[in-house]
Write an enzyme that holds these catalytic residues in place. Sequence first.
Site, mmCIF file in Angstrom:
data_model
loop_
_atom_site.group_PDB
_atom_site.id
_atom_site.type_symbol
_atom_site.label_atom_id
_atom_site.label_comp_id
_atom_site.label_asym_id
_atom_site.label_seq_id
_atom_site.Cartn_x
_atom_site.Cartn_y
_atom_site.Cartn_z
ATOM 1 N N GLU A 9 0.826 -1.206 0.000
ATOM 2 C CA GLU A 9 0.000 0.000 0.000
ATOM 3 C C GLU A 9 0.861 1.256 0.000
ATOM 4 O OE1 GLU A 9 -2.436 -3.364 1.364
ATOM 5 O OE2 GLU A 9 -0.475 -2.583 1.978
ATOM 6 N N HIS A 11 -10.304 -5.713 9.741
ATOM 7 C CA HIS A 11 -10.935 -5.578 8.430
ATOM 8 C C HIS A 11 -12.362 -5.042 8.526
ATOM 9 C CE1 HIS A 11 -7.730 -8.539 7.769
ATOM 10 N NE2 HIS A 11 -7.751 -8.204 6.495
#
Length: 335
Positions: free
Chosen positions: A70, A139
């Site tokens: 990322e 998540h």
Amino acid sequence: MSEKSFRQAINEALREEMRRDPDVFLIGEDIAGGTGGDGEEDAWGGVMGVTKGLLGEFGASRVIDTPISETAYIGAAAGAAVTGMRPVAELMFCDFAGVCFDQIMNQTAKLRYMLGGQAKVPLVIRMQCGGGFNAAAQHSQTLHGLFTHIPGLKVVMPSNPYEAKGLLIESIRDDDPVMFMEHKFMYDDKGEVPDESYAIPLGEAYYSRDGEDITICALGRMVNLCNQAADDLAQENIGCTVIDLRSTSPLDEESICESVEETGRLVVVDEGYPRCGFAADIAALAAVRAQPALRAPVKLVTPPHTTIPFAPTLEELYIPSVDRIKQGIKETLAA
């Protein structure tokens, strides 16, 4: 106008903008379906299938699969935006912002300011947020409050397919970085969506329901739960105004304050963390700008200040529900 899912609306917005503007490109992990695999090249299209089919039309130079980093691809997207491109980066889960937070907070959000406006940063970072799938604490977060805290970022959270398409198109055309948050529980939600291109301005709230007794403010999936609660309470002659804020930055402060001045009561429903959170920010806004009109304390319906549990029964208790929203409304009316 056709009935489309939340997922289809986002895909359509991406496709239309990529056709309209050759500077728009997509970048992220597995957004093309894993081009190194043995099967069909465009086998999936992201973890939720949102970008499926785009690789075949636009090619690998505009639908760019990246390694699992990322930090690398958000940084690359920010650099591309500064040079005149309009990247749409998929962060997958908003929780993963922790990996690339320097690129978001110290680079993307600040470059236009630090360069004296000589450069723009037209970058959209798409990401999933929210609980409901028992995906555990890493998540399932809803971090719009964190992103809203950072000057230079715009933060958007649609509540239905119509908004998903219109707000994403507007976000891609915007010259500032936009954190575009999609609730993972809503991808299969369906609604009427125009086939043609359209844009919904950022910072303009929508009154999804009008009522005289109380104002309810929410974002994303919580708007739908608030509307369900309002429908139930209408059977008890309780009239609720439900404001779909659509974006937290820019924030439509006028619509909030005008409604509170009319009803005298406010409930804020939010899936984000409560401490220094977005619900607290709206409560403070009402206390500062609409205090004379308040006839009861502002009620916050949020999760507890704890990490999101993995156990289904605990997660169900954690996330604000229709029953909790109705309870909060009745408590505010009683006060």
